[in-house]
Design a protein around this motif. Structure first.
Motif, PDB file in Angstrom:
ATOM      1  N   SER A 156      46.812   5.211 -12.128  1.00 49.88           N
ATOM      2  CA  SER A 156      48.003   4.385 -12.322  1.00 49.88           C
ATOM      3  C   SER A 156      47.718   3.176 -13.208  1.00 49.88           C
ATOM      4  O   SER A 156      48.617   2.646 -13.858  1.00 49.88           O
ATOM      5  CB  SER A 156      48.558   3.919 -10.975  1.00 49.88           C
ATOM      6  OG  SER A 156      47.688   2.991 -10.351  1.00 49.88           O
ATOM      7  N   MET A 157      46.463   2.738 -13.254  1.00 47.47           N
ATOM      8  CA  MET A 157      46.065   1.609 -14.087  1.00 47.47           C
ATOM      9  C   MET A 157      45.545   2.042 -15.457  1.00 47.47           C
ATOM     10  O   MET A 157      45.110   1.213 -16.262  1.00 47.47           O
ATOM     11  CB  MET A 157      44.984   0.789 -13.370  1.00 47.47           C
ATOM     12  CG  MET A 157      45.463   0.089 -12.126  1.00 47.47           C
ATOM     13  SD  MET A 157      44.109  -0.843 -11.347  1.00 47.47           S
ATOM     14  CE  MET A 157      45.001  -1.675 -10.026  1.00 47.47           C
ATOM     15  N   GLY A 158      45.558   3.336 -15.697  1.00 49.91           N
ATOM     16  CA  GLY A 158      45.092   3.835 -16.978  1.00 49.91           C
ATOM     17  C   GLY A 158      43.586   3.877 -17.129  1.00 49.91           C
ATOM     18  O   GLY A 158      43.072   3.903 -18.253  1.00 49.91           O
ATOM     19  N   VAL A 159      42.869   3.885 -16.007  1.00 56.61           N
ATOM     20  CA  VAL A 159      41.404   3.922 -16.048  1.00 56.61           C
ATOM     21  C   VAL A 159      40.942   5.375 -15.965  1.00 56.61           C
ATOM     22  O   VAL A 159      41.242   6.077 -14.998  1.00 56.61           O
ATOM     23  CB  VAL A 159      40.795   3.111 -14.882  1.00 56.61           C
ATOM     24  CG1 VAL A 159      39.278   3.240 -14.880  1.00 56.61           C
ATOM     25  CG2 VAL A 159      41.225   1.653 -14.961  1.00 56.61           C
ATOM     26  N   GLU A 160      40.219   5.831 -16.972  1.00 61.92           N
ATOM     27  CA  GLU A 160      39.690   7.195 -16.997  1.00 61.92           C
ATOM     28  C   GLU A 160      38.185   7.123 -17.209  1.00 61.92           C
ATOM     29  O   GLU A 160      37.722   6.806 -18.308  1.00 61.92           O
ATOM     30  CB  GLU A 160      40.346   8.011 -18.117  1.00 61.92           C
ATOM     31  CG  GLU A 160      41.845   8.206 -17.930  1.00 61.92           C
ATOM     32  CD  GLU A 160      42.453   9.089 -19.006  1.00 61.92           C
ATOM     33  OE1 GLU A 160      41.671   9.756 -19.726  1.00 61.92           O
ATOM     34  OE2 GLU A 160      43.680   9.108 -19.110  1.00 61.92           O
ATOM     35  N   PRO A 161      37.402   7.393 -16.177  1.00 61.88           N
ATOM     36  CA  PRO A 161      35.944   7.297 -16.330  1.00 61.88           C
ATOM     37  C   PRO A 161      35.404   8.344 -17.302  1.00 61.88           C
ATOM     38  O   PRO A 161      35.859   9.492 -17.302  1.00 61.88           O
ATOM     39  CB  PRO A 161      35.417   7.532 -14.911  1.00 61.88           C
ATOM     40  CG  PRO A 161      36.506   8.279 -14.211  1.00 61.88           C
ATOM     41  CD  PRO A 161      37.794   7.796 -14.816  1.00 61.88           C
ATOM     42  N   ASP A 162      34.453   7.926 -18.118  1.00 61.09           N
ATOM     43  CA  ASP A 162      33.824   8.890 -19.018  1.00 61.09           C
ATOM     44  C   ASP A 162      32.773   9.687 -18.236  1.00 61.09           C
ATOM     45  O   ASP A 162      32.606   9.511 -17.027  1.00 61.09           O
ATOM     46  CB  ASP A 162      33.218   8.183 -20.235  1.00 61.09           C
ATOM     47  CG  ASP A 162      32.137   7.167 -19.876  1.00 61.09           C
ATOM     48  OD1 ASP A 162      31.474   7.333 -18.833  1.00 61.09           O
ATOM     49  OD2 ASP A 162      31.955   6.188 -20.635  1.00 61.09           O
ATOM     50  N   ALA A 163      32.068  10.551 -18.928  1.00 58.13           N
ATOM     51  CA  ALA A 163      31.140  11.454 -18.242  1.00 58.13           C
ATOM     52  C   ALA A 163      30.069  10.701 -17.473  1.00 58.13           C
ATOM     53  O   ALA A 163      29.714  11.072 -16.338  1.00 58.13           O
ATOM     54  CB  ALA A 163      30.498  12.399 -19.258  1.00 58.13           C
ATOM     55  N   ASP A 164      29.540   9.626 -18.048  1.00 57.73           N
ATOM     56  CA  ASP A 164      28.531   8.840 -17.341  1.00 57.73           C
ATOM     57  C   ASP A 164      29.131   8.128 -16.134  1.00 57.73           C
ATOM     58  O   ASP A 164      28.531   8.091 -15.056  1.00 57.73           O
ATOM     59  CB  ASP A 164      27.897   7.813 -18.288  1.00 57.73           C
ATOM     60  CG  ASP A 164      26.968   8.465 -19.301  1.00 57.73           C
ATOM     61  OD1 ASP A 164      26.465   9.569 -19.009  1.00 57.73           O
ATOM     62  OD2 ASP A 164      26.751   7.866 -20.363  1.00 57.73           O
ATOM     63  N   GLN A 165      30.330   7.557 -16.297  1.00 58.09           N
ATOM     64  CA  GLN A 165      30.973   6.834 -15.199  1.00 58.09           C
ATOM     65  C   GLN A 165      31.374   7.771 -14.070  1.00 58.09           C
ATOM     66  O   GLN A 165      31.426   7.363 -12.908  1.00 58.09           O
ATOM     67  CB  GLN A 165      32.190   6.077 -15.733  1.00 58.09           C
ATOM     68  CG  GLN A 165      31.833   4.929 -16.660  1.00 58.09           C
ATOM     69  CD  GLN A 165      33.047   4.372 -17.388  1.00 58.09           C
ATOM     70  OE1 GLN A 165      34.016   5.090 -17.662  1.00 58.09           O
ATOM     71  NE2 GLN A 165      33.003   3.089 -17.704  1.00 58.09           N
ATOM     72  N   GLN A 166      31.652   9.017 -14.378  1.00 50.46           N
ATOM     73  CA  GLN A 166      32.041   9.968 -13.337  1.00 50.46           C
ATOM     74  C   GLN A 166      30.920  10.214 -12.334  1.00 50.46           C
ATOM     75  O   GLN A 166      31.176  10.535 -11.177  1.00 50.46           O
ATOM     76  CB  GLN A 166      32.465  11.296 -13.973  1.00 50.46           C
ATOM     77  CG  GLN A 166      33.818  11.232 -14.655  1.00 50.46           C
ATOM     78  CD  GLN A 166      34.197  12.528 -15.327  1.00 50.46           C
ATOM     79  OE1 GLN A 166      33.791  13.608 -14.894  1.00 50.46           O
ATOM     80  NE2 GLN A 166      34.978  12.438 -16.390  1.00 50.46           N
ATOM     81  N   ARG A 167      29.681  10.027 -12.773  1.00 46.39           N
ATOM     82  CA  ARG A 167      28.564  10.173 -11.836  1.00 46.39           C
ATOM     83  C   ARG A 167      28.523   9.016 -10.847  1.00 46.39           C
ATOM     84  O   ARG A 167      28.010   9.162  -9.734  1.00 46.39           O
ATOM     85  CB  ARG A 167      27.251  10.275 -12.606  1.00 46.39           C
ATOM     86  CG  ARG A 167      27.093  11.581 -13.364  1.00 46.39           C
ATOM     87  CD  ARG A 167      25.645  11.812 -13.789  1.00 46.39           C
ATOM     88  NE  ARG A 167      25.243  10.882 -14.832  1.00 46.39           N
ATOM     89  CZ  ARG A 167      25.344  11.138 -16.137  1.00 46.39           C
ATOM     90  NH1 ARG A 167      25.852  12.296 -16.538  1.00 46.39           N
ATOM     91  NH2 ARG A 167      24.943  10.262 -17.038  1.00 46.39           N
ATOM     92  N   MET A 168      29.071   7.864 -11.248  1.00 47.98           N
ATOM     93  CA  MET A 168      29.110   6.688 -10.371  1.00 47.98           C
ATOM     94  C   MET A 168      30.336   6.699  -9.473  1.00 47.98           C
ATOM     95  O   MET A 168      30.287   6.236  -8.333  1.00 47.98           O
ATOM     96  CB  MET A 168      29.119   5.403 -11.221  1.00 47.98           C
ATOM     97  CG  MET A 168      27.889   5.205 -12.090  1.00 47.98           C
ATOM     98  SD  MET A 168      28.147   3.860 -13.277  1.00 47.98           S
ATOM     99  CE  MET A 168      28.563   2.500 -12.180  1.00 47.98           C
ATOM    100  N   ALA A 169      31.444   7.200  -9.992  1.00 54.43           N
ATOM    101  CA  ALA A 169      32.705   7.169  -9.251  1.00 54.43           C
ATOM    102  C   ALA A 169      32.669   8.169  -8.103  1.00 54.43           C
ATOM    103  O   ALA A 169      32.301   9.341  -8.287  1.00 54.43           O
ATOM    104  CB  ALA A 169      33.870   7.488 -10.183  1.00 54.43           C
ATOM    105  N   GLY A 170      33.067   7.709  -6.923  1.00 50.87           N
ATOM    106  CA  GLY A 170      33.040   8.581  -5.749  1.00 50.87           C
ATOM    107  C   GLY A 170      33.957   9.775  -5.872  1.00 50.87           C
ATOM    108  O   GLY A 170      33.764  10.784  -5.179  1.00 50.87           O
ATOM    109  N   TYR A 171      34.969   9.695  -6.734  1.00 48.19           N
ATOM    110  CA  TYR A 171      35.908  10.797  -6.875  1.00 48.19           C
ATOM    111  C   TYR A 171      35.601  11.672  -8.089  1.00 48.19           C
ATOM    112  O   TYR A 171      36.294  12.666  -8.316  1.00 48.19           O
ATOM    113  CB  TYR A 171      37.343  10.273  -6.965  1.00 48.19           C
ATOM    114  CG  TYR A 171      37.647   9.433  -8.194  1.00 48.19           C
ATOM    115  CD1 TYR A 171      38.137  10.027  -9.346  1.00 48.19           C
ATOM    116  CD2 TYR A 171      37.446   8.065  -8.193  1.00 48.19           C
ATOM    117  CE1 TYR A 171      38.417   9.272 -10.472  1.00 48.19           C
ATOM    118  CE2 TYR A 171      37.724   7.294  -9.305  1.00 48.19           C
ATOM    119  CZ  TYR A 171      38.214   7.910 -10.452  1.00 48.19           C
ATOM    120  OH  TYR A 171      38.499   7.159 -11.562  1.00 48.19           O
ATOM    121  N   GLY A 172      34.590  11.333  -8.868  1.00 50.23           N
ATOM    122  CA  GLY A 172      34.265  12.108 -10.055  1.00 50.23           C
ATOM    123  C   GLY A 172      35.299  11.895 -11.141  1.00 50.23           C
ATOM    124  O   GLY A 172      35.211  10.949 -11.919  1.00 50.23           O
TER     125      GLY A 172
END
Length: 205
Positions: free
Chosen positions: A111-127
């Motif tokens: 909803s805030m327009g935040v889309e994690p990149d491939a590296d950030q997806q490893r940090m994000a609990g939801y992938g």
């Protein structure tokens, strides 16, 4: 027994109102305004985050919507909303906390327009969002209710999220979500809670 419910009818408090109606317990309600009473010293003593909902049950404070739902299921066992078997218990906690953690984070970021990149997806609990949304869909596709064949407090929390997210376009509407929502939103307590909150919202406007 005293049970006081602090809420705003245009908030996640609607989830707890539904849960309270499911328990059949008597409760007092305090409606708070975002700009004023929610930030008052009196309410900050209950929830320093200055957020709703919150409950005070016999002097015990519970905040965080998922925690309130789980607490009320245990506090009023006669309503049959807590898990009864080991299999139910595993699914109940798994999906309630999935909805409160990874799924809500994924929704908020989207909803805030935040889309994690491939590296950030490893940090994000939801992938990534698509992964989290697909897992949630699978959770309600494989059994009648999220913890099995019986309605529980986990359905109040998980189902409220699905209903909210699909209606606001944050989750895709599809046959799986629609069928699940039809099962849980046909309940008398859901309808009654919605009517009460709609009336409270109208009175506050």
């Amino acid at each position: 027994m005293t049970l006081t419910f602090y809420t705003n009818p245009q908030s996640r408090g609607r989830i707890v109102r539904w849960m309270l109606e499911e328990t059949g317990a008597s409760y007092d309600i305090v409606v708070l305004g975002y700009a004023d009473s929610m930030k008052s010293d009196d309410y900050r003593a209950i929830n320093p985050m200055m957020k709703v909902p919150a409950i005070v049950h016999d002097g015990r404070v519970v905040t965080e919507t998922a925690a309130i739902c789980a607490y009320l299921a245990d506090a009023f066992p006669q309503a049959g909303l807590a898990p009864r078997t080991d299999e139910e218990r595993a699914a109940y906690y798994r999906w309630m906390f999935f909805a409160a953690g990874p799924m809500e984070t994924a929704i908020i970021n989207k909803s805030m327009g935040v889309e994690p990149d491939a590296d950030q997806q490893r940090m994000a609990g939801y992938g990534n969002f698509a992964l989290a949304a697909g897992v949630l869909e699978q959770a309600v596709a494989t059994t009648r209710f999220v913890a099995g064949d019986r309605f529980t407090a986990a359905d109040v929390y998980v189902g409220s999220g699905i209903g909210w997210y699909t209606r606001f376009g944050l989750l895709p509407q599809n046959g799986v979500f629609d069928a699940y929502l039809e099962r849980i939103e046909s309940r008398d307590a859901f309808k009654r809670a919605g009517e009460l909150d709609d009336a409270a919202a109208a009175a506050a406007s």
